[in-house]
Design a protein around this motif. Sequence first.
Motif, mmCIF file in Angstrom:
data_model
loop_
_atom_site.group_PDB
_atom_site.id
_atom_site.type_symbol
_atom_site.label_atom_id
_atom_site.label_comp_id
_atom_site.label_asym_id
_atom_site.label_seq_id
_atom_site.Cartn_x
_atom_site.Cartn_y
_atom_site.Cartn_z
ATOM 1 N N GLU A 1 0.836 -1.195 0.000
ATOM 2 C CA GLU A 1 0.000 0.000 0.000
ATOM 3 C C GLU A 1 0.867 1.240 0.000
ATOM 4 O OE1 GLU A 1 -2.632 0.000 3.331
ATOM 5 O OE2 GLU A 1 -3.332 -2.029 2.941
ATOM 6 N N ASN A 2 0.466 2.187 -0.770
ATOM 7 C CA ASN A 2 1.133 3.478 -0.742
ATOM 8 C C ASN A 2 0.331 4.393 0.164
ATOM 9 O OD1 ASN A 2 3.100 2.749 -2.563
ATOM 10 N ND2 ASN A 2 1.872 3.359 -4.333
ATOM 11 N N LYS A 3 0.999 4.949 1.135
ATOM 12 C CA LYS A 3 0.331 5.876 2.029
ATOM 13 C C LYS A 3 0.490 7.274 1.449
ATOM 14 C CE LYS A 3 1.191 3.203 6.197
ATOM 15 N NZ LYS A 3 1.817 3.215 7.529
ATOM 16 N N PHE A 4 -0.626 7.903 1.199
ATOM 17 C CA PHE A 4 -0.607 9.251 0.668
ATOM 18 C C PHE A 4 -0.931 10.231 1.783
ATOM 19 C CE2 PHE A 4 -1.709 6.594 -2.998
ATOM 20 C CZ PHE A 4 -0.685 6.977 -3.857
ATOM 21 N N ALA A 5 -0.152 11.279 1.859
ATOM 22 C CA ALA A 5 -0.372 12.302 2.869
ATOM 23 C C ALA A 5 -1.011 13.507 2.175
ATOM 24 C CB ALA A 5 0.952 12.696 3.507
ATOM 25 N N PHE A 6 -2.235 13.831 2.592
ATOM 26 C CA PHE A 6 -2.956 14.926 1.958
ATOM 27 C C PHE A 6 -2.934 16.204 2.791
ATOM 28 C CE2 PHE A 6 -4.987 11.109 0.147
ATOM 29 C CZ PHE A 6 -4.691 11.342 -1.189
ATOM 30 N N THR A 7 -3.119 16.072 4.065
ATOM 31 C CA THR A 7 -3.156 17.261 4.918
ATOM 32 C C THR A 7 -1.756 17.547 5.461
ATOM 33 O OG1 THR A 7 -3.584 16.035 6.956
ATOM 34 C CG2 THR A 7 -5.511 16.656 5.618
ATOM 35 N N PRO A 8 -1.525 18.778 5.900
ATOM 36 C CA PRO A 8 -0.202 19.092 6.466
ATOM 37 C C PRO A 8 0.154 18.209 7.671
ATOM 38 C CG PRO A 8 -1.387 21.110 5.991
ATOM 39 C CD PRO A 8 -2.341 19.977 5.743
ATOM 40 N N ILE A 9 -0.834 17.853 8.479
ATOM 41 C CA ILE A 9 -0.564 16.995 9.637
ATOM 42 C C ILE A 9 -0.153 15.593 9.170
ATOM 43 C CG2 ILE A 9 -1.615 15.890 11.651
ATOM 44 C CD1 ILE A 9 -3.327 18.442 11.948
ATOM 45 N N ASP A 10 -0.850 15.076 8.140
ATOM 46 C CA ASP A 10 -0.474 13.776 7.583
ATOM 47 C C ASP A 10 0.942 13.813 7.030
ATOM 48 O OD1 ASP A 10 -2.944 12.727 8.194
ATOM 49 O OD2 ASP A 10 -3.769 13.027 6.164
ATOM 50 N N LYS A 11 1.276 14.883 6.334
ATOM 51 C CA LYS A 11 2.614 15.025 5.769
ATOM 52 C C LYS A 11 3.664 15.082 6.876
ATOM 53 C CE LYS A 11 1.073 17.365 1.606
ATOM 54 N NZ LYS A 11 1.063 18.617 0.845
ATOM 55 N N TYR A 12 3.375 15.830 7.928
ATOM 56 C CA TYR A 12 4.301 15.940 9.051
ATOM 57 C C TYR A 12 4.511 14.579 9.723
ATOM 58 C CZ TYR A 12 6.105 16.971 13.679
ATOM 59 O OH TYR A 12 6.848 16.957 14.824
ATOM 60 N N ASN A 13 3.411 13.861 9.961
ATOM 61 C CA ASN A 13 3.508 12.546 10.595
ATOM 62 C C ASN A 13 4.286 11.561 9.730
ATOM 63 O OD1 ASN A 13 2.163 13.306 12.927
ATOM 64 N ND2 ASN A 13 0.152 12.784 12.084
ATOM 65 N N ARG A 14 4.092 11.635 8.425
ATOM 66 C CA ARG A 14 4.829 10.748 7.509
ATOM 67 C C ARG A 14 6.314 11.078 7.547
ATOM 68 N NH1 ARG A 14 6.576 6.530 5.677
ATOM 69 N NH2 ARG A 14 7.008 6.355 3.469
ATOM 70 N N LEU A 15 6.658 12.352 7.517
ATOM 71 C CA LEU A 15 8.059 12.751 7.582
ATOM 72 C C LEU A 15 8.672 12.390 8.936
ATOM 73 C CD1 LEU A 15 7.957 16.187 5.755
ATOM 74 C CD2 LEU A 15 9.000 14.075 4.942
ATOM 75 N N LYS A 16 7.874 12.465 9.985
ATOM 76 C CA LYS A 16 8.354 12.111 11.321
ATOM 77 C C LYS A 16 8.633 10.604 11.416
ATOM 78 C CE LYS A 16 5.725 12.344 15.002
ATOM 79 N NZ LYS A 16 4.868 12.804 16.099
ATOM 80 N N GLU A 17 7.862 9.793 10.672
ATOM 81 C CA GLU A 17 8.135 8.356 10.621
ATOM 82 C C GLU A 17 9.481 8.099 9.964
ATOM 83 O OE1 GLU A 17 5.086 6.239 8.557
ATOM 84 O OE2 GLU A 17 3.508 6.901 9.916
#
Length: 147
Positions: free
Chosen positions: A115-131
Amino acid sequence: MSLSSIRAKRELLENTKGIVKEEVQLPKEAFTETEMLLQWSKYAQRSGDKGHKIMESLLLIGDPKLEGTTITHELPNDSTKIEFESEKIELLGYLRGKLHNHDITIEVIVNEKVENKFAFTPIDKYNRLKEINPNLDLLKKTFDLDI
């Protein structure tokens, strides 16, 4: 059929009986997974430079695994497997030549659970980068940044 053609055929058969073909020993040098990954990446780059962008992306989807002389590559679905299989012979020839081992085989596994996790919101993007990099949280706290 003439007598001369029969005679020529006999002479040809007698001449070929004395010829013994030598068995060719193909190289079977040992190699590491790192060397294989390096050549894999070079082939992907080469495919991209030739304009085969689909093959390049299929090669770079994930890192293949090496087990003995068998390279296992995981793809997300059957259509990508079919596309990969069409170019596999060229890749195999390239790897066998560069790694000096003609026992190399490539096995393709279809894993539709990738699965590809797509980050749409800024919070999702931040959490993905934090991972990816946990130090991002430290940077955010140090400079009192908000999302």
